[in-house]
Design an enzyme around this catalytic site. Structure first.
Site, PDB file in Angstrom:
ATOM      1  N   SER A  33      96.470  52.434  40.919  1.00 41.52           N
ATOM      2  CA  SER A  33      95.994  53.312  41.987  1.00 41.52           C
ATOM      3  C   SER A  33      96.011  52.563  43.314  1.00 41.52           C
ATOM      4  CB  SER A  33      94.590  53.832  41.639  1.00 41.52           C
ATOM      5  OG  SER A  33      94.219  54.869  42.505  1.00 41.52           O
ATOM      6  N   ASN A  34      95.235  53.011  44.282  1.00 37.88           N
ATOM      7  CA  ASN A  34      95.171  52.357  45.593  1.00 37.88           C
ATOM      8  C   ASN A  34      93.768  52.522  46.167  1.00 37.88           C
ATOM      9  OD1 ASN A  34      95.103  54.874  47.301  1.00 37.88           O
ATOM     10  ND2 ASN A  34      97.026  55.205  46.202  1.00 37.88           N
ATOM     11  N   HIS A  35      93.549  51.964  47.351  1.00 43.65           N
ATOM     12  CA  HIS A  35      92.205  51.885  47.939  1.00 43.65           C
ATOM     13  C   HIS A  35      91.756  53.140  48.671  1.00 43.65           C
ATOM     14  CE1 HIS A  35      91.286  47.777  46.976  1.00 43.65           C
ATOM     15  NE2 HIS A  35      92.418  47.332  47.513  1.00 43.65           N
ATOM     16  N   ALA A 100      96.713  59.584  49.442  1.00 45.89           N
ATOM     17  CA  ALA A 100      97.522  58.378  49.227  1.00 45.89           C
ATOM     18  C   ALA A 100      98.090  58.476  47.816  1.00 45.89           C
ATOM     19  CB  ALA A 100      96.663  57.133  49.386  1.00 45.89           C
TER      20      ALA A 100
END
Ligand code: CTP
Ligand code: CA
Length: 223
Positions: A33-35, A100
């Protein structure tokens, strides 16, 4: 901005907003995943609702509360987000893609937990669909707004996305800058338009920025 607090200037519009990260599962316990916190997309959803729009929010996993009066659809992966977005797209007049989306996913999701063994582990990843690019091909007269998260040449990279994805406006986000990007309550962006215009937006809270973005959307709609 003060007028926007009281005016239902988005009445009659149906705004589709995406927010948050996506998760791409490797096995039952792990994911890529991402932030992304989802704060920007949720702020836009709230502001759009306050200004009288019918709002659909397609969101990846976040710690945020579903905004009141907003039709919220929870998704996990990019593929799920794509399906939810495509289903809501025909009824929408303005689409704002703040999510995102993970660019890659594991080629295979293991049914059982991957056990550690001696040595290293390599993951094979494949491209996820680019949802915004797909929408750009079918947008017709809908207003399409994308984001660009960059650490390198902000304007150059964002301008390419504006063209390639056929959007009306790109919100270019210098995620390396102080007070911008993931998991903070403020943002500092540049807005890029099709006619080559670039607007510098000063550092401000994400809720305030949400209203600025909706002001521009109203203008693009010619309202
Ligand atoms: N986006 C999307 N689907 C993807 C990837 C991105 O819809 N699979 C959308 C995002 O929601 C955002 C815009 O495209 O509005 C730009 O995302 P960004 O990650 O900045 O650009 P990419 O095109 O993915 O390019 P890169 O990550 O390589 O910079
Ligand atoms: Ca990306």
């Amino acid at each position: 901005a003060l007028a926007a607090l009281t005016t239902k200037d988005l009445a009659g519009e149906h705004i589709l907003i995406t927010a948050g990260p996506t998760r791409e599962e490797l096995d039952p316990v792990r994911f890529i995943s991402n932030h992304s916190s989802g704060k920007m997309g949720y702020a836009i959803a709230k502001a759009a609702r306050r200004r009288g729009a019918a709002v659909t929010l397609v969101t990846g996993p976040t710690c945020l509360t579903e905004p009141c009066g907003v039709a919220t659809i929870q998704v996990t992966s990019a593929e799920e987000m794509r399906q939810a977005v495509m289903a809501a797209f025909p009824a929408s007049t303005i689409i704002i893609k703040a999510a995102a989306v993970a660019d890659y996913r594991p080629v295979a999701r293991a049914v059982a937990k991957i056990k550690k063994t001696a040595g290293s582990l390599s993951l094979e990843l494949e491209k996820n669909p680019d949802i915004l690019f797909e929408l750009g091909k079918i947008k017709a007269d809908k207003i399409l707004i994308g984001f660009a998260a960059e650490t390198g040449d902000l304007l150059d990279n964002a301008a390419k996305k504006l063209t390639v994805k056929n959007v009306d406006m790109i919100v270019a986000n210098d995620i390396g800058a102080e007070g911008a990007g993931f998991n903070v309550d403020t943002n500092i962006v540049k807005l890029l338009f099709k006619d080559g215009r670039v607007e510098d937006v000063p550092l401000m809270g994400k809720q305030e920025l949400a209203d600025v973005l909706l002001d521009r959307a109203v203008k693009l709609k010619g309202r």
